[in-house]
Motif scaffolding. Structure first.
Motif, PDB file in Angstrom:
ATOM      1  N   TYR A  32       0.818  -1.209   0.000  1.00 25.94           N
ATOM      2  CA  TYR A  32       0.000   0.000   0.000  1.00 25.94           C
ATOM      3  C   TYR A  32       0.857   1.266   0.000  1.00 25.94           C
ATOM      4  N   TYR A 153      -6.038  -0.774  -5.553  1.00 27.71           N
ATOM      5  CA  TYR A 153      -4.853  -0.930  -6.410  1.00 27.71           C
ATOM      6  C   TYR A 153      -5.166  -0.480  -7.838  1.00 27.71           C
ATOM      7  N   MET A 163      -1.492   4.318  -3.504  1.00 28.53           N
ATOM      8  CA  MET A 163      -2.509   3.504  -2.840  1.00 28.53           C
ATOM      9  C   MET A 163      -2.786   3.960  -1.416  1.00 28.53           C
ATOM     10  N   HIS A 164      -1.752   4.318  -0.669  1.00 32.16           N
ATOM     11  CA  HIS A 164      -1.979   4.693   0.730  1.00 32.16           C
ATOM     12  C   HIS A 164      -2.871   5.932   0.827  1.00 32.16           C
ATOM     13  N   MET A 167      -6.410   4.659   0.167  1.00 32.47           N
ATOM     14  CA  MET A 167      -6.869   3.885   1.330  1.00 32.47           C
ATOM     15  C   MET A 167      -7.304   4.827   2.444  1.00 32.47           C
TER      16      MET A 167
END
Length: 177
Positions: A32, A153, A163-164, A167
């Motif tokens: 991530y 993703y 991605m982080h 998220m």
């Protein structure tokens, strides 16, 4: 890093199943955050586990994660081999998620083009997203997100957003609801 230190400190005192769970979670967090090399290290620790019956779920998803990690690290020669190995593995399995099959087919396409054209890569990920949305209508398939958020993703690849960050946005909204 603290978890890694604790694993080293308590090695031999933690049972193998718990150790694999830690390795998997460390690998996913590193994925991530875009540290694919470190993630691959932990995935390889899971995949090298001699007992194939120990946490079969993690070992199975580690195979899938390994595909994405090799793709991100541009290991295209290895990727073709890994995909064919996993296809053979699935032939012996009683059941697996449709999402896993979908991931395999799309990474096979991606590895074949070897990302010569970033625009073509984006088109493939857009198609991947549409197919994944269809598969995720099956409530059983949503369990895949417990192991790895493939939707984030794909969105990351389409939007070119880490991605982080995606998220954080996704789960901040979920937390507030």
């Amino acid at each position: 890093i603290e978890i890694e230190k604790a694993l080293a400190t308590y090695q031999g005192k933690i049972n193998k199943e718990e150790e694999l769970v830690f390795y998997y979670n460390i690998a996913i967090m590193n994925t991530y955050f875009g540290d694919y090399k470190k993630a691959q290290h932990y995935i390889s620790l899971i995949l090298s586990e001699g007992n194939n019956l120990l946490r079969e779920d993690l070992q199975s998803f580690s195979r899938i994660i390994n595909i994405g990690l090799n793709y991100e690290l541009s290991n295209f020669k290895q990727l073709g081999y890994i995909i064919s190995t996993i296809k053979n593995y699935y032939k012996s399995q009683i059941s697996y998620f449709k999402t896993e099959k979908l991931i395999l087919s799309y990474f096979e396409k991606l590895s074949e083009i070897k990302v010569r054209s970033k625009e073509h890569e984006k088109e493939i990920f857009i198609s991947f997203k549409k197919d994944l949305e269809e598969v995720m209508k099956d409530p059983h398939e949503k369990n895949v997100s417990f192991y790895f958020d493939i939707e984030v993703y794909i969105d990351s690849k389409i939007s070119q957003t880490p991605m982080h960050q995606l998220m954080k946005t996704k789960y901040t909204k979920a937390w507030l609801n």
